[in-house]
Design a protein around this motif. Structure first.
Motif, PDB file in Angstrom:
ATOM      1  N   THR A 180       0.813  -1.210   0.000  1.00 31.57           N
ATOM      2  CA  THR A 180       0.000   0.000   0.000  1.00 31.57           C
ATOM      3  C   THR A 180       0.852   1.268   0.000  1.00 31.57           C
ATOM      4  OG1 THR A 180      -1.818   1.155   1.111  1.00 31.57           O
ATOM      5  CG2 THR A 180      -0.167   0.108   2.510  1.00 31.57           C
ATOM      6  N   THR A 181       0.314   2.315  -0.587  1.00 33.70           N
ATOM      7  CA  THR A 181       0.938   3.634  -0.503  1.00 33.70           C
ATOM      8  C   THR A 181       0.244   4.485   0.572  1.00 33.70           C
ATOM      9  OG1 THR A 181      -0.520   4.485  -2.247  1.00 33.70           O
ATOM     10  CG2 THR A 181       1.630   3.612  -2.924  1.00 33.70           C
ATOM     11  N   GLU A 182      -0.683   3.873   1.288  1.00 33.85           N
ATOM     12  CA  GLU A 182      -1.403   4.579   2.350  1.00 33.85           C
ATOM     13  C   GLU A 182      -0.534   4.650   3.615  1.00 33.85           C
ATOM     14  OE1 GLU A 182      -5.871   3.095   2.147  1.00 33.85           O
ATOM     15  OE2 GLU A 182      -4.472   1.477   1.603  1.00 33.85           O
ATOM     16  N   SER A 183      -0.859   5.576   4.459  1.00 32.05           N
ATOM     17  CA  SER A 183      -0.222   5.672   5.770  1.00 32.05           C
ATOM     18  C   SER A 183      -1.170   6.408   6.704  1.00 32.05           C
ATOM     19  CB  SER A 183       1.123   6.405   5.689  1.00 32.05           C
ATOM     20  OG  SER A 183       0.940   7.748   5.276  1.00 32.05           O
ATOM     21  N   VAL A 184      -0.848   6.406   7.988  1.00 25.23           N
ATOM     22  CA  VAL A 184      -1.681   7.123   8.955  1.00 25.23           C
ATOM     23  C   VAL A 184      -1.392   8.611   8.853  1.00 25.23           C
ATOM     24  CG1 VAL A 184      -2.274   7.429  11.380  1.00 25.23           C
ATOM     25  CG2 VAL A 184      -1.713   5.144  10.528  1.00 25.23           C
ATOM     26  N   ALA A 185      -2.422   9.383   8.546  1.00 20.17           N
ATOM     27  CA  ALA A 185      -2.267  10.830   8.450  1.00 20.17           C
ATOM     28  C   ALA A 185      -2.199  11.438   9.846  1.00 20.17           C
ATOM     29  CB  ALA A 185      -3.446  11.427   7.679  1.00 20.17           C
ATOM     30  N   PRO A 186      -1.568  12.601   9.982  1.00 19.04           N
ATOM     31  CA  PRO A 186      -1.513  13.250  11.301  1.00 19.04           C
ATOM     32  C   PRO A 186      -2.899  13.472  11.881  1.00 19.04           C
ATOM     33  CG  PRO A 186       0.005  14.304   9.763  1.00 19.04           C
ATOM     34  CD  PRO A 186      -0.829  13.356   8.951  1.00 19.04           C
ATOM     35  N   LEU A 187      -2.975  13.383  13.188  1.00 18.49           N
ATOM     36  CA  LEU A 187      -4.234  13.584  13.901  1.00 18.49           C
ATOM     37  C   LEU A 187      -3.948  14.531  15.051  1.00 18.49           C
ATOM     38  CD1 LEU A 187      -7.216  12.698  14.037  1.00 18.49           C
ATOM     39  CD2 LEU A 187      -6.480  10.759  15.434  1.00 18.49           C
ATOM     40  N   GLY A 188      -4.491  15.728  14.956  1.00 22.00           N
ATOM     41  CA  GLY A 188      -4.240  16.742  15.967  1.00 22.00           C
ATOM     42  C   GLY A 188      -5.124  16.536  17.177  1.00 22.00           C
ATOM     43  N   THR A 189      -6.262  17.220  17.210  1.00 24.23           N
ATOM     44  CA  THR A 189      -7.209  17.050  18.307  1.00 24.23           C
ATOM     45  C   THR A 189      -7.808  15.659  18.250  1.00 24.23           C
ATOM     46  OG1 THR A 189      -7.752  19.413  18.229  1.00 24.23           O
ATOM     47  CG2 THR A 189      -9.293  17.958  19.379  1.00 24.23           C
ATOM     48  N   LEU A 190      -7.738  14.938  19.348  1.00 22.78           N
ATOM     49  CA  LEU A 190      -8.206  13.563  19.357  1.00 22.78           C
ATOM     50  C   LEU A 190      -9.734  13.496  19.364  1.00 22.78           C
ATOM     51  CD1 LEU A 190      -5.831  11.835  21.958  1.00 22.78           C
ATOM     52  CD2 LEU A 190      -5.539  12.086  19.485  1.00 22.78           C
ATOM     53  N   PRO A 191     -10.308  12.613  18.554  1.00 26.28           N
ATOM     54  CA  PRO A 191     -11.762  12.419  18.581  1.00 26.28           C
ATOM     55  C   PRO A 191     -12.214  11.587  19.773  1.00 26.28           C
ATOM     56  CG  PRO A 191     -10.758  10.968  16.953  1.00 26.28           C
ATOM     57  CD  PRO A 191      -9.661  11.840  17.476  1.00 26.28           C
ATOM     58  N   CYS A 192     -11.276  10.883  20.400  1.00 26.68           N
ATOM     59  CA  CYS A 192     -11.539  10.065  21.585  1.00 26.68           C
ATOM     60  C   CYS A 192     -10.174   9.753  22.203  1.00 26.68           C
ATOM     61  CB  CYS A 192     -12.271   8.767  21.206  1.00 26.68           C
ATOM     62  SG  CYS A 192     -11.273   7.622  20.225  1.00 26.68           S
ATOM     63  N   PRO A 193     -10.129   9.197  23.406  1.00 29.65           N
ATOM     64  CA  PRO A 193      -8.824   8.808  23.961  1.00 29.65           C
ATOM     65  C   PRO A 193      -8.155   7.740  23.094  1.00 29.65           C
ATOM     66  CG  PRO A 193     -10.497   8.880  25.685  1.00 29.65           C
ATOM     67  CD  PRO A 193     -11.223   9.018  24.387  1.00 29.65           C
ATOM     68  N   ILE A 194      -6.893   7.968  22.747  1.00 32.14           N
ATOM     69  CA  ILE A 194      -6.132   7.007  21.946  1.00 32.14           C
ATOM     70  C   ILE A 194      -4.861   6.646  22.697  1.00 32.14           C
ATOM     71  CG2 ILE A 194      -4.796   6.667  19.824  1.00 32.14           C
ATOM     72  CD1 ILE A 194      -6.808   8.414  18.355  1.00 32.14           C
ATOM     73  N   THR A 195      -4.636   5.347  22.857  1.00 25.36           N
ATOM     74  CA  THR A 195      -3.411   4.832  23.453  1.00 25.36           C
ATOM     75  C   THR A 195      -2.589   4.145  22.382  1.00 25.36           C
ATOM     76  OG1 THR A 195      -4.440   4.493  25.628  1.00 25.36           O
ATOM     77  CG2 THR A 195      -2.427   3.248  25.151  1.00 25.36           C
ATOM     78  N   ARG A 216       4.888  11.569  16.755  1.00 21.08           N
ATOM     79  CA  ARG A 216       4.844  12.852  16.039  1.00 21.08           C
ATOM     80  C   ARG A 216       3.507  13.032  15.324  1.00 21.08           C
ATOM     81  NH1 ARG A 216      10.178  11.231  14.651  1.00 21.08           N
ATOM     82  NH2 ARG A 216       9.528  10.626  12.547  1.00 21.08           N
ATOM     83  N   ARG A 217       2.973  11.966  14.774  1.00 20.11           N
ATOM     84  CA  ARG A 217       1.725  12.063  14.005  1.00 20.11           C
ATOM     85  C   ARG A 217       0.507  12.287  14.906  1.00 20.11           C
ATOM     86  NH1 ARG A 217       2.376   8.743   9.101  1.00 20.11           N
ATOM     87  NH2 ARG A 217       4.328   9.511   8.191  1.00 20.11           N
ATOM     88  N   ILE A 218       0.526  11.670  16.096  1.00 17.06           N
ATOM     89  CA  ILE A 218      -0.608  11.828  17.023  1.00 17.06           C
ATOM     90  C   ILE A 218      -0.038  12.259  18.379  1.00 17.06           C
ATOM     91  CG2 ILE A 218      -2.718  10.776  17.919  1.00 17.06           C
ATOM     92  CD1 ILE A 218      -2.600   8.682  15.818  1.00 17.06           C
ATOM     93  N   PRO A 219       0.373  13.499  18.483  1.00 24.78           N
ATOM     94  CA  PRO A 219       1.090  13.943  19.685  1.00 24.78           C
ATOM     95  C   PRO A 219       0.257  13.933  20.962  1.00 24.78           C
ATOM     96  CG  PRO A 219       0.598  15.796  18.235  1.00 24.78           C
ATOM     97  CD  PRO A 219       0.257  14.561  17.471  1.00 24.78           C
ATOM     98  N   GLU A 220      -1.068  13.992  20.841  1.00 23.84           N
ATOM     99  CA  GLU A 220      -1.909  14.020  22.036  1.00 23.84           C
ATOM    100  C   GLU A 220      -2.242  12.621  22.548  1.00 23.84           C
ATOM    101  OE1 GLU A 220      -5.376  16.432  21.566  1.00 23.84           O
ATOM    102  OE2 GLU A 220      -4.241  18.254  21.165  1.00 23.84           O
ATOM    103  N   ALA A 221      -1.871  11.589  21.803  1.00 19.06           N
ATOM    104  CA  ALA A 221      -2.161  10.228  22.236  1.00 19.06           C
ATOM    105  C   ALA A 221      -1.319   9.862  23.451  1.00 19.06           C
ATOM    106  CB  ALA A 221      -1.897   9.242  21.101  1.00 19.06           C
ATOM    107  N   ARG A 222      -1.842   8.966  24.251  1.00 19.63           N
ATOM    108  CA  ARG A 222      -1.071   8.388  25.351  1.00 19.63           C
ATOM    109  C   ARG A 222      -0.163   7.316  24.762  1.00 19.63           C
ATOM    110  NH1 ARG A 222      -2.601   3.737  28.397  1.00 19.63           N
ATOM    111  NH2 ARG A 222      -1.433   3.530  30.348  1.00 19.63           N
ATOM    112  N   TYR A 223       1.123   7.405  25.044  1.00 17.85           N
ATOM    113  CA  TYR A 223       2.095   6.447  24.501  1.00 17.85           C
ATOM    114  C   TYR A 223       2.680   5.629  25.635  1.00 17.85           C
ATOM    115  CZ  TYR A 223       6.142   4.572  22.002  1.00 17.85           C
ATOM    116  OH  TYR A 223       7.071   3.729  21.437  1.00 17.85           O
TER     117      TYR A 223
END
Length: 260
Positions: A180-195, A216-223
């Motif tokens: 695939t040439t797809e990838s996860v696009a950046p996500l700024g404000t989270l639509p829900c909690p993401i871990t 970097r792509r989802i900086p607000e996520a819990r890592y």
């Protein structure tokens, strides 16, 4: 008491069976939905080229058919990526993405190295699967064969290991998804909690490489990093996977006690 729905999504070339050791640990607390992805063995057929977007479409349709507007979602690898895309569409209450795929720069080494390794594994399985039952009786062989995705592949039974090989061989979407040439696009404000729950010993998507891209792509996520497990942590430590998913879903100690 009504239980919240929890959608469990497996990785590329796998099936719903990838969650077999985790399901009993979560069944008392959640209303589980455990599908096999389109284009994978036992899942819906795909006409034409398989894409991540189409697999997400099919999964969203499943939620619609079940009358589930939103669900907690936990997914591994491809399944983690799909969970993030479902969250982007407003279908998730929370997401626990276990070493999710898609966090790469298309055409760069952080994408071509892992997907190339998986394509080679697929070609090897296609070539030798007919003789697999005998060697898979050995725990040592199982550990070697599943070394790329698990620290302790020997924890799979011979039957589970053979099923995983058959899932790999019969995955019609494999080469499309792995090219695939797809990838996860950046996500700024989270639509829900993401871990973003990264396997510390991931040999496919190392946390220092793809995990760094994800942050970097989802900086607000819990890592978090899950210790001592490989790319498919359900093999190495089902109990720790279940605990990680519970935490991501925000299930409190009191809620767990109410379900027990």
């Amino acid at each position: 008491m009504n239980k919240d729905p929890l959608l469990l999504l497996h990785g590329v070339t796998m099936s719903a069976a990838a969650w077999d050791s985790v399901v009993p640990l979560l069944a008392d607390e959640f209303d589980l939905i455990v599908p096999t992805a389109a284009g994978h063995r036992g899942g819906p057929r795909i006409e034409g080229v398989a894409t991540i977007e189409h697999l997400v479409d099919v999964t969203e349709q499943l939620l619609d058919e079940r009358g589930v507007r939103t669900a907690h979602i936990a997914g591994n690898s491809l399944g983690g990526w799909m969970g993030i895309e479902l969250a982007r569409r407003g279908r998730a209450r929370s997401v626990c993405a276990l070493s999710p795929a898609g966090f790469w720069t298309t055409g760069a080494a952080d994408e071509t190295a892992p997907t190339g390794k998986l394509r080679r594994t697929k070609r090897l399985a296609d070539a030798v699967h007919r003789i697999a039952p005998l060697p898979l009786r050995s725990a040592v062989v199982r550990r070697l064969i599943f070394n790329d995705v698990a620290v302790h592949g020997d924890r799979l039974t011979a039957t589970q290991a053979l099923g995983a090989v058959q899932d790999l061989v019969d995955c019609s979407a494999a080469y499309d998804i792995l090219s695939t040439t797809e990838s996860v696009a950046p996500l700024g404000t989270l639509p829900c909690p993401i871990t973003l729950a990264w396997s510390a010993k991931d040999r496919i998507f190392p946390p220092s490489v793809n995990g760094a891209v994800a942050r970097r792509r989802i900086p607000e996520a819990r890592y978090v990093e899950i210790p001592a497990v490989g790319h498919v942590p359900m093999i190495d430590d089902p109990a720790l996977c279940a605990a990680t998913i519970r935490t991501a879903a925000g299930l409190t100690e009191q809620e767990r006690a109410d379900h027990s």
